[in-house]
Design a protein around this motif. Structure first.
Motif, short mmCIF file in Angstrom:
data_model
loop_
_atom_site.label_atom_id
_atom_site.label_comp_id
_atom_site.label_asym_id
_atom_site.label_seq_id
_atom_site.Cartn_x
_atom_site.Cartn_y
_atom_site.Cartn_z
N ASP A 106 0.85 -1.20 0.00
CA ASP A 106 0.00 0.00 0.00
C ASP A 106 0.89 1.26 0.00
OD1 ASP A 106 -2.16 -1.69 0.15
OD2 ASP A 106 -2.69 -1.20 2.23
N ALA A 107 1.92 1.24 0.84
CA ALA A 107 2.83 2.40 0.92
C ALA A 107 3.50 2.63 -0.43
CB ALA A 107 3.88 2.16 2.01
N ALA A 108 3.96 1.55 -1.06
CA ALA A 108 4.63 1.68 -2.37
C ALA A 108 3.67 2.22 -3.42
CB ALA A 108 5.18 0.32 -2.80
N ALA A 109 2.41 1.77 -3.38
CA ALA A 109 1.41 2.24 -4.34
C ALA A 109 1.14 3.73 -4.15
CB ALA A 109 0.12 1.43 -4.20
N VAL A 110 1.14 4.17 -2.89
CA VAL A 110 0.94 5.60 -2.62
C VAL A 110 2.14 6.41 -3.14
CG1 VAL A 110 0.79 7.33 -0.77
CG2 VAL A 110 -0.65 5.30 -0.69
N LEU A 111 3.34 5.89 -2.95
CA LEU A 111 4.53 6.59 -3.47
C LEU A 111 4.42 6.75 -4.99
CD1 LEU A 111 7.49 4.96 -1.46
CD2 LEU A 111 6.54 7.24 -1.15
N ARG A 112 4.06 5.65 -5.67
CA ARG A 112 3.95 5.71 -7.14
C ARG A 112 2.81 6.64 -7.57
NH1 ARG A 112 4.38 -0.01 -7.13
NH2 ARG A 112 2.18 -0.04 -7.67
N GLY A 113 1.68 6.50 -6.91
CA GLY A 113 0.49 7.26 -7.32
C GLY A 113 0.60 8.75 -7.01
N MET A 114 1.06 9.08 -5.79
CA MET A 114 1.15 10.49 -5.42
C MET A 114 2.29 11.17 -6.18
SD MET A 114 -1.51 10.85 -3.65
CE MET A 114 -1.32 12.64 -3.56
N ASN A 115 3.29 10.41 -6.60
CA ASN A 115 4.35 10.94 -7.47
C ASN A 115 3.72 11.53 -8.74
OD1 ASN A 115 7.06 11.30 -8.45
ND2 ASN A 115 6.84 9.42 -9.66
N LYS A 116 2.68 10.82 -9.23
CA LYS A 116 1.99 11.32 -10.43
C LYS A 116 1.07 12.50 -10.08
CE LYS A 116 1.94 7.43 -13.55
NZ LYS A 116 1.81 6.10 -12.96
N LEU A 117 0.23 12.31 -9.06
CA LEU A 117 -0.76 13.35 -8.74
C LEU A 117 -0.09 14.66 -8.35
CD1 LEU A 117 -3.66 11.53 -6.84
CD2 LEU A 117 -3.62 12.35 -9.18
N TRP A 118 1.01 14.57 -7.62
CA TRP A 118 1.74 15.78 -7.22
C TRP A 118 2.78 16.19 -8.27
CZ3 TRP A 118 2.05 13.69 -1.55
CH2 TRP A 118 0.95 14.18 -0.82
N ASP A 119 2.84 15.46 -9.36
CA ASP A 119 3.73 15.77 -10.50
C ASP A 119 5.19 15.95 -10.07
OD1 ASP A 119 4.24 16.14 -13.17
OD2 ASP A 119 3.96 18.32 -13.08
N LEU A 120 5.66 14.97 -9.28
CA LEU A 120 7.02 15.09 -8.72
C LEU A 120 8.10 14.57 -9.68
CD1 LEU A 120 6.17 13.92 -5.09
CD2 LEU A 120 6.68 16.24 -5.85
N ARG A 121 7.69 13.70 -10.61
CA ARG A 121 8.60 13.15 -11.63
C ARG A 121 9.80 12.41 -11.05
NH1 ARG A 121 7.74 17.53 -16.36
NH2 ARG A 121 5.61 17.99 -15.73
N LEU A 122 9.59 11.73 -9.92
CA LEU A 122 10.67 10.92 -9.34
C LEU A 122 10.74 9.59 -10.09
CD1 LEU A 122 9.77 11.54 -5.58
CD2 LEU A 122 11.66 12.56 -6.85
N THR A 123 11.95 9.04 -10.19
CA THR A 123 12.13 7.74 -10.85
C THR A 123 11.77 6.63 -9.86
OG1 THR A 123 14.39 7.53 -10.09
CG2 THR A 123 14.05 8.65 -12.21
#
Ligand code: ATP
Length: 290
Positions: A106-123
Motif C-alpha cells: 500500500d505504501a509503495a502504491a501511494v509513493l507511485r500514485g502520489m508521485n503522479k498526482l503531485w507531479d514530482l517526476r521521481l524515478t
C-alpha cells in the motif's frame, strides 16, 4: 489529474535467509521475492487543504498516521514541501499481518500514485530509496515483479519472471508478529536456503529447480509456536502441490502448482477448513515506470 486508482499487489518469498544480526539491530537478509495477482486497490485523490486522510474499513488496519499508506504520503509531502493534501481510500484484499507485505505494498502504491498526482517526476529508483525509510519491504514493492533483496530488504536486484504457475495461498486464522519471530530465531539451529540455486533456477526458467529450492529460515520458528501452520503445509503437500512454503514470517503458506486440475483439487481441499484461501497467478513482471 485529480484522482488515480492504483493496485498494490501482495508478495511471496520464494526464499528467505537471515545471514546475521547487524550491529544496528537489523538482520542482514537475502530474499527472493515475487508479486502475485492478489492486490489491494487504492483510490488517491488530491485535497485542496493540508490534510492526509485515510479511509479504511478493514479491522486491524489503522485509519490514521500509523497506516503505512499515510506515512508514504506524508514523507513525499514533507520532503518536497507540498501544500495540497491527499485522500487515500484503501480497499483491502490482501490478508493483514499475513507475511504478504500488504501494508508495504500500500505504501509503495501511494509513493507511485502520489508521485503522479503531485507531479514530482521521481524515478522508481528514487521512490524505492524513499520507501526504505518507511519499511524494509517497501523498496521491493515499488518495483514489484521478481527480485533478490539484500541488506534489510532494501537493496534490490531485479530478476526475470519465473515460469508461469498457480499460487494457492492459505492463511490460517492466527496472527503472527514478525518482530517476535525474529526475536526467537536461533541462527545456529537453522538450515539456510541455497539462494544462489534459487536465483539460477529463475534465470534458467527452471520450474522444478524453483520448487526444489523454496526455503524460508523463519519457518522453524513459526512452526514451533504455531504447529497449525506446519500441519497446513503438510496438508497442502498431500493435496497435490508441486512445492509449498510459508511466506515471510507467516502464517500464510503458499503452494506452487502448474496444472489447472491439481490447483482446483488443492483449492477445494483447503477451502473446507482454512480461513482464507486464494488461487492466483504470479505477476512476475516488474513495474517499468513510476
Ligand atoms: P510483512 O510481510 O512486511 O511483515 P505483513 O503482511 O505480515 O507484512 P501487514 O499486512 O503489512 O503485515 O500488516 C502488519 C501491521 O501493519 C498490521 O497489524 C497493521 O496494523 C499495520 N498496518 C499499517 N498500515 C497498514 C496497511 N496499509 N495495510 C495493512 N496493515 C497496515
Amino acid at each position: 489529474m485529480l484522482k488515480l486508482l492504483v493496485k498494490a499487489p501482495a508478495k511471496i518469498n520464494l526464499s528467505l535467509d537471515v545471514l546475521y544480526k547487524r550491529t544496528d539491530g537489523y538482520h542482514e537478509l537475502e530474499m527472493v521475492m515475487t508479486t502475485v495477482d492478489l492486490a489491494d486497490r487504492l483510490e488517491l485523490e488530491l485535497l485542496n487543504d493540508d490534510r492526509i486522510v485515510i479511509h479504511s474499513q478493514t479491522r486491524f488496519v489503522p485509519d490514521d498516521d500509523r497506516n503505512l499508506a499515510y506515512k508514504a504520503a506524508k514523507l513525499l509531502k514533507d520532503r518536497f514541501n507540498i501544500k495540497s493534501g491527499a485522500s487515500i481510500t484503501i480497499e483491502k484484499n490482501i490478508p493483514v499481518a499475513a507475511g504478504l507485505a500488504g501494508g508495504s505494498s500500500d505504501a509503495a502504491a501511494v509513493l507511485r500514485g502520489m508521485n503522479k498526482l503531485w507531479d514530482l517526476r521521481l524515478t522508481l529508483d528514487e521512490l524505492a530509496e524513499l520507501g526504505a525509510e518507511i519499511g524494509s519491504d517497501v523498496s521491493f514493492c515499488v518495483y514489484g515483479g521478481t527480485a533478490l533483496a539484500k541488506g534489510r530488504g532494501e537493496i534490490i536486484t531485479p530478476l526475470p519472471p519465473p515460469p508461469n504457475c498457480w499460487v494457492v495461498l492459505a492463511k490460517p486464522a492466527i496472527g503472527v508478529s514478525t518482530a517476535e519471530v525474529y526475536e526467537h530465531l536461533n541462527l545456529n539451529e537453522v538450515i539456510h536456503p541455497n539462494t544462489k540455486a534459487m536465483v539460477d533456477a529463475i534465470y534458467q526458467g527452471d520450474y522444478r529447480g524453483i520448487c526444489a529450492n523454496l526455503s524460508n529460515v523463519l519457518e522453524s520458528v513459526t512452526f514451533k509456536y504455531f504447529p497449525k501452520v506446519k500441519h497446513l503445509k503438510d496438508d497442502m503437500k498431500r493435496f497435490g502441490a508441486d512445492a509449498v512454503l510459508m511466506s515471510g514470517s507467516g502464517p500464510t503458506v503458499f503452494a506452487l502448482v502448474q496444472h489447472d486440475s491439481r490447483m482446483q483439487r488443492l483449492y477445494n481441499g483447503l477451502r473446507g477448513y482454512c480461513h482464507q484461501v486464494y488461487a492466483v497467478r504470479l505477476l512476475g513482471k516488474r513495474n517499468e515506470f513510476s
